[in-house]
Scaffold this motif. Structure first.
Motif, PDB file in Angstrom:
ATOM      1  N   THR A 158       0.830  -1.211   0.000  1.00  0.00           N
ATOM      2  CA  THR A 158       0.000   0.000   0.000  1.00  0.00           C
ATOM      3  C   THR A 158       0.864   1.260   0.000  1.00  0.00           C
ATOM      4  O   THR A 158       0.567   2.227  -0.704  1.00  0.00           O
ATOM      5  CB  THR A 158      -0.955  -0.008   1.204  1.00  0.00           C
ATOM      6  OG1 THR A 158      -1.768  -1.188   1.124  1.00  0.00           O
ATOM      7  CG2 THR A 158      -1.867   1.203   1.205  1.00  0.00           C
ATOM      8  N   ALA A 159       1.946   1.246   0.766  1.00  0.00           N
ATOM      9  CA  ALA A 159       2.835   2.416   0.836  1.00  0.00           C
ATOM     10  C   ALA A 159       3.476   2.722  -0.513  1.00  0.00           C
ATOM     11  O   ALA A 159       3.745   3.886  -0.830  1.00  0.00           O
ATOM     12  CB  ALA A 159       3.910   2.190   1.896  1.00  0.00           C
ATOM     13  N   LYS A 160       3.699   1.707  -1.323  1.00  0.00           N
ATOM     14  CA  LYS A 160       4.346   1.886  -2.629  1.00  0.00           C
ATOM     15  C   LYS A 160       3.347   2.057  -3.771  1.00  0.00           C
ATOM     16  O   LYS A 160       3.725   2.097  -4.935  1.00  0.00           O
ATOM     17  CB  LYS A 160       5.247   0.683  -2.935  1.00  0.00           C
ATOM     18  CG  LYS A 160       6.325   0.466  -1.917  1.00  0.00           C
ATOM     19  CD  LYS A 160       7.350   1.555  -1.979  1.00  0.00           C
ATOM     20  CE  LYS A 160       8.486   1.244  -0.997  1.00  0.00           C
ATOM     21  NZ  LYS A 160       9.529   2.223  -1.029  1.00  0.00           N
ATOM     22  N   THR A 161       2.068   2.150  -3.432  1.00  0.00           N
ATOM     23  CA  THR A 161       1.000   2.244  -4.425  1.00  0.00           C
ATOM     24  C   THR A 161       0.376   3.631  -4.382  1.00  0.00           C
ATOM     25  O   THR A 161       0.091   4.158  -3.316  1.00  0.00           O
ATOM     26  CB  THR A 161      -0.079   1.182  -4.129  1.00  0.00           C
ATOM     27  OG1 THR A 161       0.527  -0.113  -4.170  1.00  0.00           O
ATOM     28  CG2 THR A 161      -1.201   1.242  -5.137  1.00  0.00           C
ATOM     29  N   ASP A 162       0.137   4.224  -5.557  1.00  0.00           N
ATOM     30  CA  ASP A 162      -0.467   5.551  -5.630  1.00  0.00           C
ATOM     31  C   ASP A 162      -1.990   5.521  -5.580  1.00  0.00           C
ATOM     32  O   ASP A 162      -2.613   6.438  -5.059  1.00  0.00           O
ATOM     33  CB  ASP A 162      -0.039   6.249  -6.926  1.00  0.00           C
ATOM     34  CG  ASP A 162       1.450   6.481  -6.965  1.00  0.00           C
ATOM     35  OD1 ASP A 162       1.912   7.382  -6.256  1.00  0.00           O
ATOM     36  OD2 ASP A 162       2.148   5.741  -7.686  1.00  0.00           O
ATOM     37  N   LEU A 163      -2.585   4.476  -6.151  1.00  0.00           N
ATOM     38  CA  LEU A 163      -4.039   4.415  -6.268  1.00  0.00           C
ATOM     39  C   LEU A 163      -4.501   2.977  -6.039  1.00  0.00           C
ATOM     40  O   LEU A 163      -3.988   2.053  -6.673  1.00  0.00           O
ATOM     41  CB  LEU A 163      -4.460   4.871  -7.670  1.00  0.00           C
ATOM     42  CG  LEU A 163      -5.935   4.857  -8.019  1.00  0.00           C
ATOM     43  CD1 LEU A 163      -6.727   5.815  -7.122  1.00  0.00           C
ATOM     44  CD2 LEU A 163      -6.133   5.233  -9.490  1.00  0.00           C
ATOM     45  N   VAL A 164      -5.444   2.807  -5.114  1.00  0.00           N
ATOM     46  CA  VAL A 164      -6.054   1.497  -4.871  1.00  0.00           C
ATOM     47  C   VAL A 164      -7.544   1.669  -5.083  1.00  0.00           C
ATOM     48  O   VAL A 164      -8.167   2.529  -4.441  1.00  0.00           O
ATOM     49  CB  VAL A 164      -5.765   0.979  -3.444  1.00  0.00           C
ATOM     50  CG1 VAL A 164      -6.385  -0.409  -3.253  1.00  0.00           C
ATOM     51  CG2 VAL A 164      -4.270   0.948  -3.156  1.00  0.00           C
ATOM     52  N   VAL A 165      -8.107   0.884  -5.994  1.00  0.00           N
ATOM     53  CA  VAL A 165      -9.521   1.029  -6.330  1.00  0.00           C
ATOM     54  C   VAL A 165     -10.233  -0.315  -6.385  1.00  0.00           C
ATOM     55  O   VAL A 165      -9.630  -1.343  -6.654  1.00  0.00           O
ATOM     56  CB  VAL A 165      -9.735   1.745  -7.691  1.00  0.00           C
ATOM     57  CG1 VAL A 165      -9.149   3.139  -7.679  1.00  0.00           C
ATOM     58  CG2 VAL A 165      -9.186   0.935  -8.843  1.00  0.00           C
ATOM     59  N   VAL A 166     -11.531  -0.237  -6.131  1.00  0.00           N
ATOM     60  CA  VAL A 166     -12.462  -1.318  -6.431  1.00  0.00           C
ATOM     61  C   VAL A 166     -13.241  -0.801  -7.627  1.00  0.00           C
ATOM     62  O   VAL A 166     -13.718   0.339  -7.617  1.00  0.00           O
ATOM     63  CB  VAL A 166     -13.405  -1.592  -5.238  1.00  0.00           C
ATOM     64  CG1 VAL A 166     -14.497  -2.570  -5.633  1.00  0.00           C
ATOM     65  CG2 VAL A 166     -12.611  -2.101  -4.044  1.00  0.00           C
ATOM     66  N   GLY A 167     -13.336  -1.606  -8.667  1.00  0.00           N
ATOM     67  CA  GLY A 167     -14.023  -1.138  -9.854  1.00  0.00           C
ATOM     68  C   GLY A 167     -14.590  -2.270 -10.683  1.00  0.00           C
ATOM     69  O   GLY A 167     -14.444  -3.447 -10.359  1.00  0.00           O
ATOM     70  N   THR A 168     -15.251  -1.865 -11.761  1.00  0.00           N
ATOM     71  CA  THR A 168     -15.862  -2.813 -12.691  1.00  0.00           C
ATOM     72  C   THR A 168     -15.302  -2.545 -14.080  1.00  0.00           C
ATOM     73  O   THR A 168     -15.283  -1.392 -14.537  1.00  0.00           O
ATOM     74  CB  THR A 168     -17.402  -2.652 -12.701  1.00  0.00           C
ATOM     75  OG1 THR A 168     -17.874  -2.806 -11.356  1.00  0.00           O
ATOM     76  CG2 THR A 168     -18.056  -3.673 -13.605  1.00  0.00           C
ATOM     77  N   ILE A 169     -14.862  -3.584 -14.739  1.00  0.00           N
ATOM     78  CA  ILE A 169     -14.292  -3.420 -16.076  1.00  0.00           C
ATOM     79  C   ILE A 169     -15.401  -3.097 -17.063  1.00  0.00           C
ATOM     80  O   ILE A 169     -16.375  -3.830 -17.183  1.00  0.00           O
ATOM     81  CB  ILE A 169     -13.521  -4.679 -16.493  1.00  0.00           C
ATOM     82  CG1 ILE A 169     -12.354  -4.876 -15.525  1.00  0.00           C
ATOM     83  CG2 ILE A 169     -13.056  -4.576 -17.943  1.00  0.00           C
ATOM     84  CD1 ILE A 169     -11.587  -6.137 -15.716  1.00  0.00           C
TER      85      ILE A 169
END
Length: 183
Positions: A45-56
Protein backbone atom coordinates in the motif's frame (compact mmCIF):
# COMPACT_ATOMS: atom_id res chain seq x y z
CA UNK A 1 15.64 -49.32 7.26
CA UNK A 2 15.85 -51.65 4.27
CA UNK A 3 12.06 -51.54 3.94
CA UNK A 4 12.06 -47.71 3.86
CA UNK A 5 14.83 -47.64 1.25
CA UNK A 6 13.01 -50.25 -0.85
CA UNK A 7 9.75 -48.29 -0.70
CA UNK A 8 11.50 -45.10 -1.78
CA UNK A 9 13.19 -46.85 -4.70
CA UNK A 10 9.89 -48.45 -5.75
CA UNK A 11 8.20 -45.05 -5.64
CA UNK A 12 10.85 -43.56 -7.88
CA UNK A 13 10.73 -46.46 -10.33
CA UNK A 14 6.91 -46.63 -10.43
CA UNK A 15 6.42 -42.91 -11.02
CA UNK A 16 5.23 -42.52 -14.59
CA UNK A 17 6.43 -39.78 -16.91
CA UNK A 18 2.98 -38.17 -16.68
CA UNK A 19 3.41 -37.81 -12.89
CA UNK A 20 6.73 -35.96 -13.15
CA UNK A 21 6.75 -32.17 -13.12
CA UNK A 22 8.88 -30.59 -15.82
CA UNK A 23 9.66 -27.05 -16.77
CA UNK A 24 8.46 -26.28 -20.30
CA UNK A 25 11.04 -24.91 -22.72
CA UNK A 26 10.64 -22.08 -25.24
CA UNK A 27 7.95 -19.37 -25.49
CA UNK A 28 4.94 -19.98 -23.28
CA UNK A 29 1.52 -18.40 -22.86
CA UNK A 30 2.57 -16.60 -19.68
CA UNK A 31 4.70 -13.66 -18.75
CA UNK A 32 7.29 -13.62 -16.02
CA UNK A 33 6.32 -11.17 -13.31
CA UNK A 34 8.37 -8.04 -13.11
CA UNK A 35 8.65 -5.31 -10.55
CA UNK A 36 9.38 -5.61 -6.84
CA UNK A 37 7.79 -8.19 -4.57
CA UNK A 38 6.25 -7.01 -1.32
CA UNK A 39 6.16 -8.86 2.00
CA UNK A 40 3.09 -7.21 3.53
CA UNK A 41 -0.06 -5.28 2.69
CA UNK A 42 1.22 -2.10 4.44
CA UNK A 43 4.41 -2.27 2.33
CA UNK A 44 2.43 -2.78 -0.92
CA UNK A 45 0.00 0.00 0.00
CA UNK A 46 2.83 2.42 0.84
CA UNK A 47 4.35 1.89 -2.63
CA UNK A 48 1.00 2.24 -4.42
CA UNK A 49 -0.47 5.55 -5.63
CA UNK A 50 -4.04 4.42 -6.27
CA UNK A 51 -6.05 1.50 -4.87
CA UNK A 52 -9.52 1.03 -6.33
CA UNK A 53 -12.46 -1.32 -6.43
CA UNK A 54 -14.02 -1.14 -9.85
CA UNK A 55 -15.86 -2.81 -12.69
CA UNK A 56 -14.29 -3.42 -16.08
CA UNK A 57 -16.20 -1.54 -18.75
CA UNK A 58 -14.12 -2.29 -21.81
CA UNK A 59 -11.03 -4.19 -22.93
CA UNK A 60 -9.52 -2.62 -26.02
CA UNK A 61 -7.88 -4.75 -28.74
CA UNK A 62 -4.16 -5.40 -28.16
CA UNK A 63 -1.64 -3.04 -29.76
CA UNK A 64 1.83 -4.16 -30.85
CA UNK A 65 4.36 -2.08 -28.93
CA UNK A 66 7.54 -3.90 -29.86
CA UNK A 67 8.21 -5.94 -32.96
CA UNK A 68 11.90 -6.90 -32.80
CA UNK A 69 10.89 -10.51 -33.43
CA UNK A 70 7.81 -10.51 -35.70
CA UNK A 71 7.06 -14.09 -34.68
CA UNK A 72 6.65 -13.08 -31.01
CA UNK A 73 5.51 -9.44 -30.89
CA UNK A 74 4.82 -7.76 -27.56
CA UNK A 75 1.22 -6.55 -27.30
CA UNK A 76 -0.25 -4.08 -24.84
CA UNK A 77 -3.88 -4.11 -23.69
CA UNK A 78 -5.80 -1.10 -22.36
CA UNK A 79 -8.50 -2.08 -19.86
CA UNK A 80 -11.04 0.62 -18.97
CA UNK A 81 -12.29 0.36 -15.38
CA UNK A 82 -15.20 2.28 -13.84
CA UNK A 83 -14.11 3.16 -10.31
CA UNK A 84 -16.73 2.09 -7.78
CA UNK A 85 -14.67 2.94 -4.69
CA UNK A 86 -11.29 4.57 -4.07
CA UNK A 87 -9.40 3.06 -1.13
CA UNK A 88 -6.25 5.18 -1.57
CA UNK A 89 -5.41 8.13 -3.82
CA UNK A 90 -7.84 9.76 -6.22
CA UNK A 91 -9.46 9.00 -9.56
CA UNK A 92 -11.05 12.36 -10.45
CA UNK A 93 -12.86 11.17 -13.57
CA UNK A 94 -14.23 8.01 -11.96
CA UNK A 95 -12.64 5.94 -14.75
CA UNK A 96 -9.09 4.61 -15.08
CA UNK A 97 -7.38 2.89 -17.96
CA UNK A 98 -4.90 0.15 -17.06
CA UNK A 99 -2.06 -0.69 -19.47
CA UNK A 100 -0.86 -4.29 -19.22
CA UNK A 101 0.99 -6.68 -21.46
CA UNK A 102 -1.23 -9.19 -23.21
CA UNK A 103 0.55 -12.26 -21.80
CA UNK A 104 0.91 -11.05 -18.20
CA UNK A 105 -2.06 -13.11 -17.07
CA UNK A 106 -1.92 -16.06 -19.43
CA UNK A 107 -0.46 -19.42 -18.63
CA UNK A 108 -0.38 -21.73 -15.63
CA UNK A 109 -1.08 -20.24 -12.22
CA UNK A 110 -2.46 -16.98 -13.62
CA UNK A 111 -6.11 -16.00 -13.97
CA UNK A 112 -7.26 -13.71 -16.76
CA UNK A 113 -9.17 -10.81 -15.19
CA UNK A 114 -9.55 -8.40 -18.13
CA UNK A 115 -13.18 -9.18 -18.98
CA UNK A 116 -16.04 -6.65 -19.25
CA UNK A 117 -18.34 -6.78 -16.22
CA UNK A 118 -15.66 -8.25 -13.94
CA UNK A 119 -15.33 -6.59 -10.50
CA UNK A 120 -11.72 -6.07 -9.50
CA UNK A 121 -9.45 -4.73 -6.77
CA UNK A 122 -6.42 -2.96 -8.26
CA UNK A 123 -3.20 -1.52 -6.82
CA UNK A 124 -1.98 1.05 -9.38
CA UNK A 125 0.74 3.55 -10.29
CA UNK A 126 0.43 6.34 -12.86
CA UNK A 127 1.60 5.45 -16.35
CA UNK A 128 5.19 6.39 -17.07
CA UNK A 129 4.24 7.57 -20.53
CA UNK A 130 4.00 11.35 -20.88
CA UNK A 131 0.66 12.94 -21.73
CA UNK A 132 -1.50 10.03 -20.56
CA UNK A 133 -3.73 11.40 -17.78
CA UNK A 134 -5.97 8.78 -16.22
CA UNK A 135 -3.80 5.94 -17.55
CA UNK A 136 -2.24 3.64 -14.97
CA UNK A 137 -0.04 0.57 -14.75
CA UNK A 138 -0.05 -2.16 -12.14
CA UNK A 139 1.73 -0.75 -9.07
CA UNK A 140 5.43 -0.57 -9.86
CA UNK A 141 4.89 -3.08 -12.73
CA UNK A 142 4.20 -5.85 -10.20
CA UNK A 143 1.68 -8.20 -11.80
CA UNK A 144 1.85 -10.83 -9.05
CA UNK A 145 0.41 -8.88 -6.12
CA UNK A 146 -1.68 -6.06 -7.59
CA UNK A 147 -4.80 -7.51 -9.28
CA UNK A 148 -7.67 -9.36 -7.57
CA UNK A 149 -11.05 -10.54 -8.82
CA UNK A 150 -14.02 -9.81 -6.56
CA UNK A 151 -17.17 -11.81 -5.94
CA UNK A 152 -19.14 -9.84 -3.38
CA UNK A 153 -16.91 -9.77 -0.27
CA UNK A 154 -14.70 -12.58 -1.56
CA UNK A 155 -11.28 -11.70 -2.97
CA UNK A 156 -9.54 -14.04 -5.41
CA UNK A 157 -5.86 -13.69 -6.32
CA UNK A 158 -5.12 -13.73 -10.05
CA UNK A 159 -1.56 -14.95 -9.45
CA UNK A 160 -0.37 -17.32 -6.75
CA UNK A 161 2.04 -15.53 -4.42
CA UNK A 162 2.40 -15.61 -0.60
CA UNK A 163 1.20 -12.00 -0.15
CA UNK A 164 -1.59 -12.27 -2.73
CA UNK A 165 -2.84 -15.45 -1.02
CA UNK A 166 -2.95 -13.63 2.35
CA UNK A 167 -4.84 -10.73 0.74
CA UNK A 168 -7.28 -13.17 -0.88
CA UNK A 169 -7.94 -14.78 2.52
CA UNK A 170 -9.33 -11.44 3.75
CA UNK A 171 -12.78 -10.03 3.12
CA UNK A 172 -13.17 -6.92 0.96
CA UNK A 173 -14.43 -4.94 3.97
CA UNK A 174 -11.43 -5.93 6.13
CA UNK A 175 -8.98 -5.27 3.30
CA UNK A 176 -10.52 -1.87 2.54
CA UNK A 177 -10.10 -0.84 6.17
CA UNK A 178 -6.49 -2.09 6.24
CA UNK A 179 -5.62 -0.13 3.07
CA UNK A 180 -7.29 3.06 4.33
CA UNK A 181 -5.47 2.91 7.67
CA UNK A 182 -2.06 1.81 6.34
CA UNK A 183 0.75 4.27 7.13
Amino acid sequence: MLIAAGATAAGIILTSDADRVTTPQGPQGGFAASGPRYESLPELTAKTDLVVVGTIEEVLPPKVIEAEDPEYPTREIDTVVRVDEVLKGSAPSGVVTIKTLELEFGGPGREEWREPGQRVLLFLSPSREPKTPGVHILANTNSSQTVYVLDGEDIRATVGDPLSERIAASSLTALSEAVRTAP
